[in-house]
Design a protein around this motif. Structure first.
Motif, PDB file in Angstrom:
ATOM      1  N   ALA A   1       0.807  -1.223   0.000  1.00 36.58           N
ATOM      2  CA  ALA A   1       0.000   0.000   0.000  1.00 36.58           C
ATOM      3  C   ALA A   1       0.840   1.272   0.000  1.00 36.58           C
ATOM      4  N   TYR A   2       2.024   1.240   0.602  1.00 37.82           N
ATOM      5  CA  TYR A   2       2.759   2.483   0.810  1.00 37.82           C
ATOM      6  C   TYR A   2       4.011   2.676  -0.024  1.00 37.82           C
ATOM      7  N   PHE A   3       4.672   1.622  -0.477  1.00 38.38           N
ATOM      8  CA  PHE A   3       5.831   1.822  -1.336  1.00 38.38           C
ATOM      9  C   PHE A   3       5.345   2.209  -2.724  1.00 38.38           C
ATOM     10  N   THR A   4       5.870   3.280  -3.242  1.00 42.52           N
ATOM     11  CA  THR A   4       5.512   3.725  -4.587  1.00 42.52           C
ATOM     12  C   THR A   4       6.034   2.752  -5.633  1.00 42.52           C
TER      13      THR A   4
ATOM     14  N   ARG B   1       5.386  12.078   3.670  1.00 40.21           N
ATOM     15  CA  ARG B   1       4.261  11.955   2.726  1.00 40.21           C
ATOM     16  C   ARG B   1       4.785  11.620   1.328  1.00 40.21           C
ATOM     17  N   GLU B   2       3.951  10.886   0.620  1.00 44.48           N
ATOM     18  CA  GLU B   2       4.313  10.528  -0.748  1.00 44.48           C
ATOM     19  C   GLU B   2       4.388  11.793  -1.578  1.00 44.48           C
ATOM     20  N   PRO B   3       5.481  11.992  -2.320  1.00 48.50           N
ATOM     21  CA  PRO B   3       5.581  13.195  -3.146  1.00 48.50           C
ATOM     22  C   PRO B   3       4.450  13.234  -4.168  1.00 48.50           C
ATOM     23  N   ALA B   4       3.850  14.397  -4.324  1.00 52.67           N
ATOM     24  CA  ALA B   4       2.790  14.569  -5.313  1.00 52.67           C
ATOM     25  C   ALA B   4       3.397  14.524  -6.698  1.00 52.67           C
TER      26      ALA B   4
END
Length: 187
Positions: A52-55, A178-181
């Motif tokens: 779910a969290y690793f891009t 936070r995940e970079p936009a």
């Protein structure tokens, strides 16, 4: 932003997030080697969290599998390890769906699906390896595994709550996590 841009040496905005995610996964793996009820571990949750969290899909697969392997060096290596690892990799892939559908209901559904597929896949392999290849042997295998399924589901649920909840708090407290936009294209 393309994957190449987001993971390029000149754009290191992803580095703190990936490093902390990896540490969280490693800590979850460490919890597995301390005394615990059978199958009440963070491993299934770790795979779901990673997916779910690793891009990057490769990191989502490799980090928890490496953590699992290191833990197995301290606990046990056994004949069904390839099936167990494949099942956890499947949990990671199932959890990729959460990247764009992260709600409590979706997370609970993925947690249940992950525990179910682990139960079905690993016990089928257990039947093939250790039970008579009959319908009665298959039934015996799955019935004998039911207490372990309960603990797997409870462990996955508890640790998914801790990992996802803890990460949400960490992202609020430390925006760098936070995940970079995605960058918008400029013309």
């Amino acid at each position: 932003m393309s994957r190449e841009e987001s993971f390029s040496p000149s754009s290191r905005s992803w580095l703190p997030r990936v490093a902390v995610l990896s540490v969280v996964i490693a800590l979850a793996a460490v919890v597995r080697v301390v005394p615990h009820p059978l199958n009440f571990t963070p491993i299934g949750a770790m795979a779901i969290f990673s997916g779910a969290y690793f891009t990057d899909r490769r990191a989502a697969l490799v980090v928890p599998l490496v953590a699992l392997f290191v833990g197995d060096l301290f606990t046990s290596l056994h004949v069904l390890i390839p099936v167990v690892y494949a099942s956890f990799a499947l949990n990671v892939l199932i959890a990729r769906w959460l990247r764009s559908h992260r709600t409590v209901v979706a997370t609970a559904t993925v947690t249940l699906l992950g525990a179910l597929q682990f139960f079905i896949v690993t016990n089928f392999a257990c039947w093939i390896a250790f039970y008579p290849h009959t319908a009665e042997g298959l039934r015996e295998c799955y019935i004998a595994a039911l207490p372990y399924f309960r603990n797997t589901l409870l462990g996955d649920t508890v640790f998914v709550g801790l990992l996802f909840g803890g990460w949400a708090v960490a992202e609020r407290a430390f925006p760098v996590l936070r995940e970079p936009a995605p960058a918008t294209a400029t013309v």
